[in-house]
Design a protein around this motif. Structure first.
Motif: not given
Length: 538
Positions: A203-210, A233-248
């Motif tokens: 999750l962290a890797t995919a989020g940061l990559l996006g 914007p969709e790629i950046i948004g997807a990365g932010i969402v994945l980082l949020g899932v990572f924190l959860y």
């Protein structure tokens, strides 16, 4: 008498050699950017990926590889990391196009991430508590030296041996480090087993990559469609969402063994200092990325001359770091840290202010001295403040967290500053080209402006001696007109790059100033508290 093979200082020397080699590669590439741009016909966004491929894997996998060291033993992981890093260095030196170099740099980052965190558990086992302060002071100074010395060492190698030498020089050093690691580092075994948080790593890797990909490539695609229906914007948004899932996901694993233990953030000083270290990671890359290109591509300095000019800063840093090391046990560390951060901001501001298309190389000396003196007052107190109140059993976790966050600061700097630099350069090239085109015959004015206006889509070419874009002249242009166009194009690029560099470097200046404000909130030690710090340098 203790033999060298079983002497803790011998093991420390090997660990320091490995640390220096990996951290040097974080910044040594900066001074080689113009040569890589020329040699591989790369664009600026591709070279940003040469920087980020290394930094991203290095930052994301530090905590994971620390867990692997707990499972299989730190010496084994250190040796494996050296092998990966050395092999990847050979591949980097042999790269024939930007893609090969980016992939090789990613493999280098993997190797660095595997070996870097193994030093802390080894040193805590080899040295008694009363000797750890001096040991980790050495570690911290070497880490700072490696990051700052990159431009100087890189400049020497690029000038005398070409850009590939900054990678191939790692091969003999890596072989020696591997042999010494097996000979001098004891094979310590972990006392208990740990479990890897594989979903957390993914999750962290995919989020940061996006997020990083979107920031680096955004200008190239006008912050719009990349392919099909996929947009920046969709790629950046997807990365932010994945980082949020990572924190959860991490929050739900806090009673097990999460990749990011939240417990370390219960201490206010540690939390504040992680922000300061992120700011420092951002500042170093944010300053050197535009500055090294400017010195070679705008001022026309050779790589070695640029490196020697920048060497003023680490010399000043060593002078003040010796003073800071003596004072940190006598005064509250934040009274060294805050002036150090402000001096770094002031020196950087001076450099940004005096930068012109025709500046002399020594015009930056006052700013380099002031910023270097400031940096010497940052590295020692920041770790003392961060670890002063942490329980000893969190020392290893704290090491991985604070170093990871620092490296992520550098990754975001190369992405954010790189994206901002490209955006400002696109605007400045167009404006400068329009203003200068009036000097040309009417039939050449529109193609001249068009060449610069399209640079953002074709990739900026900012290597030494280039003009920022692949400017194509129509056939049959008289020689005197072609020479005039070349001169004007070079003037357009040099002035436009300065226009773009100033606000880009100002970003780093603002981040450092914010870090100084954050440091005001650091808690002072109570009178009965021990000043002994838990080492936090991975």
């Amino acid at each position: 008498m203790t033999s060298v093979r079983h002497h803790p200082m011998a093991a420390l020397g090997v660990l320091v050699l490995g640390l220096f080699m990996t951290l040097l590669d974080l910044t040594i590439v900066n001074v080689a950017i113009p040569s890589i741009l020329d040699g591989l016909h790369a664009s600026l966004d591709q070279v940003l990926w040469v920087l980020n491929a290394y930094s991203l894997l290095y930052a994301v996998l530090l905590i994971t590889s620390a867990r692997l060291g707990d499972i299989y033993g730190p010496r084994k992981l250190f040796a494996i990391g050296v092998v990966i890093f050395t092999t990847a260095s050979a591949f980097s030196g042999l790269a024939q196009d930007p893609t090969q170099l980016i992939l090789s740099r990613a493999l280098q980052g993997l190797g660095a991430a595997v070996l870097a965190p193994q030093g802390l558990p080894l040193m805590m086992s080899l040295f008694p508590v009363e000797k750890r302060g001096g040991v980790f002071a050495i570690y911290g100074v070497i880490a700072g030296l490696a990051v700052i010395a990159g431009p100087t060492v890189g400049g020497f190698l690029v000038t005398h041996f070409g850009w590939r030498s900054i990678f191939t020089v790692n091969i003999p050093i890596g072989v020696i480090t591997f042999a010494l690691a097996l000979l001098l580092i004891p094979d310590l075994r972990p006392g208990r087993r740990h479990r890897l948080d594989i979903p957390g790593v993914v999750l962290a890797t995919a989020g940061l990559l996006g997020v990083i990909y979107g920031l680096i490539e955004g200008q190239r695609y006008d912050w719009g469609i990349v392919t099909g229906f996929v947009t920046i914007p969709e790629i950046i948004g997807a990365g932010i969402v994945l980082l949020g899932v990572f924190l959860y996901h991490q929050a739900r694993r806090q009673h097990g063994e999460p990749l990011l233990p939240f417990q370390v953030f219960n201490d206010r000083n540690f939390t504040l200092m992680t922000l300061v270290m992120a700011a420092m990671g951002f500042a170093i890359l944010g300053i050197y990325l535009p500055l090294t290109i400017y010195m070679q591509s705008v001022l026309g300095l050779s790589a070695i001359d640029a490196g020697l000019t920048l060497a003023i800063q680490p010399v000043a840093m060593f002078f003040s770091s010796g003073i800071a090391s003596g004072l940190v046990q006598k005064v509250n560390g934040k009274y060294l840290l805050i002036p150090g951060l402000l001096a770094l901001a002031a020196g950087t501001g001076y450099i940004d202010w005096v930068a012109q298309a025709d500046s002399g190389r020594w015009d930056f000396t006052p700013g380099l001295i002031v910023s270097g003196l400031g940096m010497g007052c940052i590295w020692t107190p920041v770790f003392t403040i961060a670890t002063r109140d942490l329980p000893a059993h969190l020392g290893g976790v704290a090491s991985g967290v604070i170093n990871t966050i620092q490296e992520l600061g550098g990754v975001f700097a190369s992405a954010v500053v790189g994206a901002f630099l490209q955006n400002r350069l696109a605007l400045a090239l167009h404006d400068r080209a329009v203003a200068a085109s009036g000097q040309l015959p009417a039939q050449y004015q529109q193609p001249f402006v068009g060449g610069f206006s399209n640079a953002a889509h074709t990739g900026f070419e900012v290597g030494a001696g280039q003009n920022g874009t692949a400017l194509q002249l129509p056939p049959g242009v008289p020689g005197d007109v072609a020479a005039q166009i070349g001169q004007i194009a070079h003037a357009v690029f040099t002035h436009a790059f300065v226009d773009a560099m100033r606000p880009a470097m100002a970003l780093a200046l603002v981040i450092v100033f914010i870090a100084a404000l954050v440091s005001l909130r650091a808690r002072q030690p109570r009178a009965n508290e021990s000043r002994e710090a838990v080492p936090a340098v991975a």
